[in-house]
Each structure stands twice: as structure tokens, then as C-alpha cells.
Design a protein around this motif. Sequence first.
Motif, mmCIF file in Angstrom:
data_model
loop_
_atom_site.group_PDB
_atom_site.id
_atom_site.type_symbol
_atom_site.label_atom_id
_atom_site.label_comp_id
_atom_site.label_asym_id
_atom_site.label_seq_id
_atom_site.Cartn_x
_atom_site.Cartn_y
_atom_site.Cartn_z
ATOM 1 N N GLY A 1 0.791 -1.228 0.000
ATOM 2 C CA GLY A 1 0.000 0.000 0.000
ATOM 3 C C GLY A 1 0.816 1.268 0.000
ATOM 4 N N ASP A 2 2.135 1.169 0.188
ATOM 5 C CA ASP A 2 2.982 2.360 0.127
ATOM 6 C C ASP A 2 3.179 2.784 -1.326
ATOM 7 O OD1 ASP A 2 3.284 2.669 2.846
ATOM 8 O OD2 ASP A 2 5.143 1.516 2.950
ATOM 9 N N VAL A 3 3.696 4.006 -1.509
ATOM 10 C CA VAL A 3 3.781 4.612 -2.843
ATOM 11 C C VAL A 3 5.235 4.856 -3.243
ATOM 12 C CG1 VAL A 3 3.088 6.575 -4.279
ATOM 13 C CG2 VAL A 3 1.554 5.737 -2.483
ATOM 14 N N VAL A 4 5.556 4.500 -4.487
ATOM 15 C CA VAL A 4 6.844 4.816 -5.094
ATOM 16 C C VAL A 4 6.590 5.814 -6.216
ATOM 17 C CG1 VAL A 4 8.831 3.926 -6.365
ATOM 18 C CG2 VAL A 4 7.776 2.533 -4.566
ATOM 19 N N ALA A 5 7.224 6.976 -6.156
ATOM 20 C CA ALA A 5 7.106 7.968 -7.231
ATOM 21 C C ALA A 5 8.225 7.726 -8.238
ATOM 22 C CB ALA A 5 7.179 9.382 -6.677
ATOM 23 N N LEU A 6 7.893 7.837 -9.505
ATOM 24 C CA LEU A 6 8.837 7.587 -10.595
ATOM 25 C C LEU A 6 8.877 8.814 -11.493
ATOM 26 C CD1 LEU A 6 10.592 5.736 -12.472
ATOM 27 C CD2 LEU A 6 8.429 4.981 -13.498
ATOM 28 N N LEU A 7 10.048 9.400 -11.661
ATOM 29 C CA LEU A 7 10.224 10.542 -12.552
ATOM 30 C C LEU A 7 11.261 10.139 -13.590
ATOM 31 C CD1 LEU A 7 10.461 14.258 -11.422
ATOM 32 C CD2 LEU A 7 11.442 13.408 -13.529
ATOM 33 N N SER A 8 10.789 9.781 -14.779
ATOM 34 C CA SER A 8 11.680 9.161 -15.746
ATOM 35 C C SER A 8 11.331 9.555 -17.172
ATOM 36 C CB SER A 8 11.569 7.633 -15.622
ATOM 37 O OG SER A 8 12.390 6.976 -16.567
ATOM 38 N N ASP A 9 12.360 9.577 -18.017
ATOM 39 C CA ASP A 9 12.121 9.621 -19.446
ATOM 40 C C ASP A 9 11.836 8.190 -19.918
ATOM 41 O OD1 ASP A 9 14.692 8.844 -18.826
ATOM 42 O OD2 ASP A 9 15.643 10.536 -19.842
ATOM 43 N N ALA B 1 12.294 2.276 -16.388
ATOM 44 C CA ALA B 1 10.955 2.669 -15.945
ATOM 45 C C ALA B 1 10.088 1.439 -15.691
ATOM 46 C CB ALA B 1 10.307 3.579 -16.988
ATOM 47 N N TYR B 2 10.222 0.414 -16.534
ATOM 48 C CA TYR B 2 9.417 -0.793 -16.328
ATOM 49 C C TYR B 2 9.995 -1.712 -15.261
ATOM 50 C CZ TYR B 2 5.770 0.192 -19.594
ATOM 51 O OH TYR B 2 4.674 0.763 -20.194
ATOM 52 N N GLU B 3 11.272 -1.578 -14.953
ATOM 53 C CA GLU B 3 11.794 -2.282 -13.788
ATOM 54 C C GLU B 3 11.132 -1.749 -12.523
ATOM 55 O OE1 GLU B 3 16.200 -2.746 -15.898
ATOM 56 O OE2 GLU B 3 16.027 -1.726 -13.959
ATOM 57 N N VAL B 4 10.985 -0.435 -12.449
ATOM 58 C CA VAL B 4 10.319 0.177 -11.299
ATOM 59 C C VAL B 4 8.844 -0.225 -11.282
ATOM 60 C CG1 VAL B 4 9.718 2.354 -10.164
ATOM 61 C CG2 VAL B 4 11.927 2.119 -11.326
ATOM 62 N N ALA C 1 3.711 7.615 -11.560
ATOM 63 C CA ALA C 1 4.596 8.151 -12.599
ATOM 64 C C ALA C 1 4.344 9.651 -12.729
ATOM 65 C CB ALA C 1 4.338 7.447 -13.922
ATOM 66 N N VAL C 2 5.417 10.441 -12.662
ATOM 67 C CA VAL C 2 5.319 11.900 -12.647
ATOM 68 C C VAL C 2 5.737 12.449 -14.012
ATOM 69 C CG1 VAL C 2 6.073 14.021 -11.496
ATOM 70 C CG2 VAL C 2 5.863 11.894 -10.182
ATOM 71 N N TYR D 1 5.038 8.127 -18.584
ATOM 72 C CA TYR D 1 4.360 8.623 -17.387
ATOM 73 C C TYR D 1 2.857 8.721 -17.564
ATOM 74 C CZ TYR D 1 4.476 13.130 -19.874
ATOM 75 O OH TYR D 1 4.334 14.121 -20.807
ATOM 76 N N HIS D 2 2.366 8.626 -18.789
ATOM 77 C CA HIS D 2 0.931 8.753 -19.024
ATOM 78 C C HIS D 2 0.251 7.403 -18.818
ATOM 79 C CE1 HIS D 2 -2.712 10.561 -20.508
ATOM 80 N NE2 HIS D 2 -2.857 9.595 -21.395
ATOM 81 N N ALA D 3 -1.026 7.441 -18.432
ATOM 82 C CA ALA D 3 -1.740 6.232 -18.029
ATOM 83 C C ALA D 3 -1.741 5.153 -19.104
ATOM 84 C CB ALA D 3 -3.174 6.592 -17.635
#
Length: 508
Positions: A49-57, A62-65, A78-79, A206-208
Motif C-alpha cells: 500500500g505504500d507509494v513509489v514515485a517515478l520521474l523518468s524519461d 521505468a518498467y523495472e520500477v 509516474a510523474v 508517465y501517461h496512463a
Amino acid sequence: MYPGTWAATHPDKPALVMAGSGRTLTYAELDERSLRLARHLRSAGLRTGDVVALLSDNCPEAYEVYWACLRSGLYVTAVNHNLAPDEASYIVRDCGARALVVSGGKAALVAALDVDVPERLAYLGQVEGYADYEAALAAAGTDPLDEQPHGDDFLYSSGTTGRPKGVKVALPPIAVDEPGYSYVTIFGGLYGFGEDTVYLSPAPVYHAAPLRFGGVVHALGGTLVMMEKFDAEGALRAIQEHGVTHTQMVPTMFVRLLKLPDDVRTSYDVSSLRVVVHAAAPCPVEVKRRMIEWVGPIVQEYYASTEANGATMITSEQWLERPGSVGVALLGVLHICAEDGRELAPGEVGTVWFERDTVPFSYHNDPAKTAAAQHPEHPTWTTVGDLGYVDEDGFLFLTDRKAFMIISGGVNIYPQEIEDLFSLHPAVADIAVIGVPDEEMGERVVAFVQPAPSVDASPALADELTAYARERIAHYKVPREVHFRDELPRTPTGKMVKGGLREEYVAR
């Protein structure tokens, strides 16, 4: 199913290939590296339930995260890396991230963030204040996790009409290797995704839709070909070189493809394509008709949102019978309602609502917005503020966003209709139509135009565009002013950010 499923049977199969650089991530690598990251995050104190923020090109990490979160019961936020630092900081703070993973390619934005996140990792370059991603993975080990509860994404709306809103859903009550994850269940079968799928993703991760569809491809054992950044000819090159079977684009990408010189566009072999999906923004009728003429009746459309409160879909054959429709309900039951909540008859324009068994989402930290998205008499009917109507057979036609509708002299004007008119005009690269205050009429119609390359922005061009519109639409819809800009504020996923244009106009 998840990457571990396919790592066991096809370890060397490419899970992801970068279209430009050719960097490849096999299923064995994706499984192991996402496992190592999941173990690292667990050791850092993150729990279900915790959140990981991802700021990536757009890059393989990105898919490992993404999969580290989905295989350990975490949310991934994803930001948008195109945001200003205060906007990106707001999302990281608002989502309550316990960890922040960033790309070294976005070091300037990362350095300007104003956030307090206990666990920070950076890949593809060193970033001050962030631990090295590769070192963290190397130290984590590959012992299996005791359990792998299914995580989910926790994404923010594009913010075209205000602050982005966080859309949070309950975590799926399944393990990551069990069936039942909604996006895999719905879209996997709908578009025929499988082990032989080669899916081209030309949009920002980063888009849905790009994030989720890439996850569907991995869950079902296909290969994801991801573009670093969209360009029209580059997309055609990737389709030809990789034998792409499926892709998803937005209408602005269609427009750019169609505006390529004919000899360039037709020089690429796109016969491997089985399905071309489009969504995210309304598609002008003539643009879609020309796409179908070019690639065949394989263009499929769905209408949905980050909120995932409902969806419609339509095939090429159905669309050719009903040009402009976005289809029939795929998820939820459609209702069109007036401002007072009363349900409207077919053909009448109103707010689009989807009925579900339960309320499917909430806006994070904003109960007022969550309540406003629910029907006053039917709490399990929700809306994202779009306007439209249904025909007698239940096919939905969108007219515009409620926030964008112009009321001039008491008459409703839908900017989308005017924008569609200019979509393939040779002198127009892009256009945005807004309503601005008018003492006599309440609002008047104003157009912001990005001229096509080598076209001069001049009073003569403004007159030409005005005359073009007057010949084709009712005169009260014709823009009263035309302003030129070198570039318009459209998101990479095709949505126009009109709030800034309106503020700019009013300020002047």
C-alpha cells in the motif's frame, strides 16, 4: 501473469526494446531486476500500500520500477517530467511517496524538486542526494519474495483544467501471478495481445495508457518497443524494422503521420500491423477516415480516462457507419444527464456518466472533488466532466469537455468542432479554441494557432483562416480573433492545456 512467468519459459526473449538506441531488456533481466528492486524497497521499509514515485524519461528502467511495485503490493506514481518543479513537487508530496526513483536524464528537474522522501534512487547518471540505482540492485539479492501481492498504479490527471488530481483505487485482491488484473483482462482479449505481440509505444511512459498497455504486453508475454520520443517517420521506421503488430497513438500523432510527404509515408512497410488503437483525445472525423483508408479497417478506438470509471470502444467498421462516435459501453453502463441530474433522451447533449456496482475511484486528498464526480441521486454513477450524447443504438458521441464549452449569447459552442475543422488545413500545425469574457455576449470565441513550418503568421493568414471557417460552419462559431504562437501547450499525449491560454489572454 507477470514477467516472472515468461522468464521461466522464454528467458532470452526481449521484453522491451528501445526503438532509437536498440537497448534491450530480456524477460530474465526484467524479472531479476524488478525482483532486486522490490527486495531493496522492502528492506528500506516500504510495505503493501505504500507509494513509489517515478520521474523518468522513456527507458527500460521505468518498467523495472513498474514491475517492482506491481509484484510487491506497492503503488507506482509516474510523474510527468515536463512539469515545472513546483508542479512535480506537488505530485510527489501529495501522493505520499515513501520512495522516489528518478532518471539521470532529468537531473535538472530533480535538483529543483522541493520534496522530503526518505528513499531516493537515481539511474542513468549520478544525481546529488540520490543513491545509485545499480548499486542498490546489486546489493539486494535475488531470493524470492515471501509473497507477491499485486500492486497498482496511482496516477494523476493531466491537469488541463487545473491542478492534477490523484486517482487512487483499491489494490487488486490477487497475487501478481494470478489472473484478474482489470487492464490485462479487458484490453488483452479486446485487442488480441499475446506472446506474438510486438507493441509500439510512442508516447511518454508517465501517461496512463502507455504505462498500462506496456504492462499488459509484459503480462501476456509480448515485446514492447518503446520510442524515446515520438516523431512521425521514426514511428514508421520502428513498425517496419520490428514487425510491429499493435500500436497505440493519439490523434495528433495521426495528423503528423498524414502530413508526411506521400512518398515518405508510403515508402515504409506497415503491413505487419494488426491493430492501431487510439484514445486520450477526440479524433477529427477526416483524420480518422484517412487513417483507415491508409492502414485498413484495423483502427480501433476506446474512450476512457485515468480514473478508469468506465470505457467505450468502437471498431473501424462500426465507426464508418457512425463517423465521430467513440462506441458503445465496454466497462460500466452509460448515462447522459442534464445539469440537474435528469437522464436525457438519445440525441440530447449532456454530461457523460458511467454506472458501476461500486464507486470505482477517489481523488486523493480531495473528498470534495470525489463527491462532485458522483451523481447527486446515484452515487455509483461517476463522471470526469465530458459532454456528449448517445444515439438510439447506444453509441456515444462526445462534444467536448464541460470546462471548455463556450456560452456566447446563450448558445453553447463546442471548441472541439472548430478545432477539428482545421486539423488537416495545410497552414495549421495546431490550434486551440477558447472562450474569453465578452461584455455583450458573455463569452466570445478566440483561436490560438500554431502555423505550419514555413508559413508566415500574418494578418493575411488570419483572414484566410476566418474565411475558411465561415464557409464551413455557422458564423456564430467562427473565431472572432486569431492569435499566433510558435507552439501551443499540448501535452505529449495530445491534450491541449487551455487553462494557461485563457489566463494569458485575460492577463493581456
